[in-house]
Design a protein around this motif. Structure first.
Motif, short mmCIF file in Angstrom:
data_model
loop_
_atom_site.label_atom_id
_atom_site.label_comp_id
_atom_site.label_asym_id
_atom_site.label_seq_id
_atom_site.Cartn_x
_atom_site.Cartn_y
_atom_site.Cartn_z
N ARG A 25 -7.07 10.23 -12.16
CA ARG A 25 -6.02 10.48 -11.17
C ARG A 25 -4.78 9.72 -11.59
N SER A 28 -1.67 8.20 -6.49
CA SER A 28 -2.43 7.75 -5.33
C SER A 28 -1.45 7.29 -4.26
N TYR A 29 -1.96 7.09 -3.06
CA TYR A 29 -1.13 6.66 -1.94
C TYR A 29 -1.83 5.52 -1.22
N THR A 30 -1.05 4.54 -0.79
CA THR A 30 -1.60 3.41 -0.05
C THR A 30 -0.87 3.27 1.27
N SER A 126 -13.63 -0.89 -3.62
CA SER A 126 -13.88 0.54 -3.74
C SER A 126 -14.94 0.97 -2.73
N SER A 128 -15.42 4.50 -1.94
CA SER A 128 -15.96 5.68 -2.60
C SER A 128 -15.12 5.93 -3.85
N LYS A 130 -12.79 8.04 -4.35
CA LYS A 130 -11.38 8.30 -4.08
C LYS A 130 -10.77 7.41 -2.99
N LEU A 131 -11.55 6.55 -2.36
CA LEU A 131 -11.05 5.73 -1.26
C LEU A 131 -11.30 4.26 -1.54
N LYS A 132 -10.23 3.46 -1.41
CA LYS A 132 -10.33 2.01 -1.65
C LYS A 132 -9.68 1.27 -0.50
N LEU A 174 -5.44 1.13 3.00
CA LEU A 174 -6.33 2.10 2.37
C LEU A 174 -5.58 2.82 1.26
N THR A 175 -6.23 2.94 0.11
CA THR A 175 -5.68 3.70 -1.00
C THR A 175 -6.52 4.95 -1.17
N TYR A 176 -5.86 6.09 -1.23
CA TYR A 176 -6.57 7.37 -1.38
C TYR A 176 -5.88 8.21 -2.41
#
Length: 176
Positions: A25, A28-30, A126, A128, A130-132, A174-176
């Motif tokens: 990727r 990403s967005y936070t 982390s 998952s 895609k999600l942090k 959250l970062t996704y």
């Protein structure tokens, strides 16, 4: 000469297409929410909400742009550039350094925003693929200029007051 240029362009498209087929990727967005401990006078406990769009240059270095809301005695809208450096390669728990620098705009007619700086250190957990989840501890400098009035029975005046808010910040995101 035209064949060399055409070949270079064709190879570039092949590399971009091949890179697009991997699972890496690049964006990403936070989203952050946080508060802080004020270190300036007048003392106001700040509240911040931020959204940052990131571009991943490689596994360890990320750049981006962000905005949000900062609430001191006036509502400010910071707009800034962001840089993040992962201290180690991304794992389940990844420590990082981050710095946001830019300016802010005030929503009140009698106030102006100013310089914005927010360096921090954090950890990314982390959840998952895609999600942090992010936890940061940092420093925030937010400058503000506002119009003040002073009135008593003998004296009426308006003056410009320049404030420089310094605070230790605690943010979760959250970062996704």
């Amino acid at each position: 000469m035209k064949k060399v240029i055409l070949t270079a362009i064709l190879l570039s498209f092949i590399m971009v297409y091949a890179n697009g087929q991997t699972d890496k990727r690049h964006f990403s967005y936070t989203a952050y929410a946080g508060t802080g401990i004020s270190m300036s006078q007048p003392s106001r406990t700040p509240f911040t909400g931020q959204l940052i769009a990131h571009y991943h240059i490689n596994q360890r270095f990320v750049i981006g742009a962000g905005s949000g809301l900062s609430v001191y005695e006036k509502l400010l809208i910071p707009l800034y550039a962001s840089a993040q450096f992962n201290i180690i390669k991304p794992r389940k728990l990844t420590p990082y350094l981050e710095c946001n620098i830019g300016g802010s705009f005030a929503t009140s007619k009698k106030a102006n925003g100013g310089f914005y700086l927010s360096p921090s250190v954090g950890a990314q957990f982390s959840i998952s693929r895609k999600l942090k989840m992010n936890f940061t501890l940092g420093y925030e400098l937010q400058e503000l200029e506002r119009l003040k009035k002073y009135t008593d029975q003998y004296f009426h005046t308006e003056f410009k007051e320049e404030l420089s808010h310094h605070s230790i910040t605690l943010k979760i995101g959250l970062t996704y």
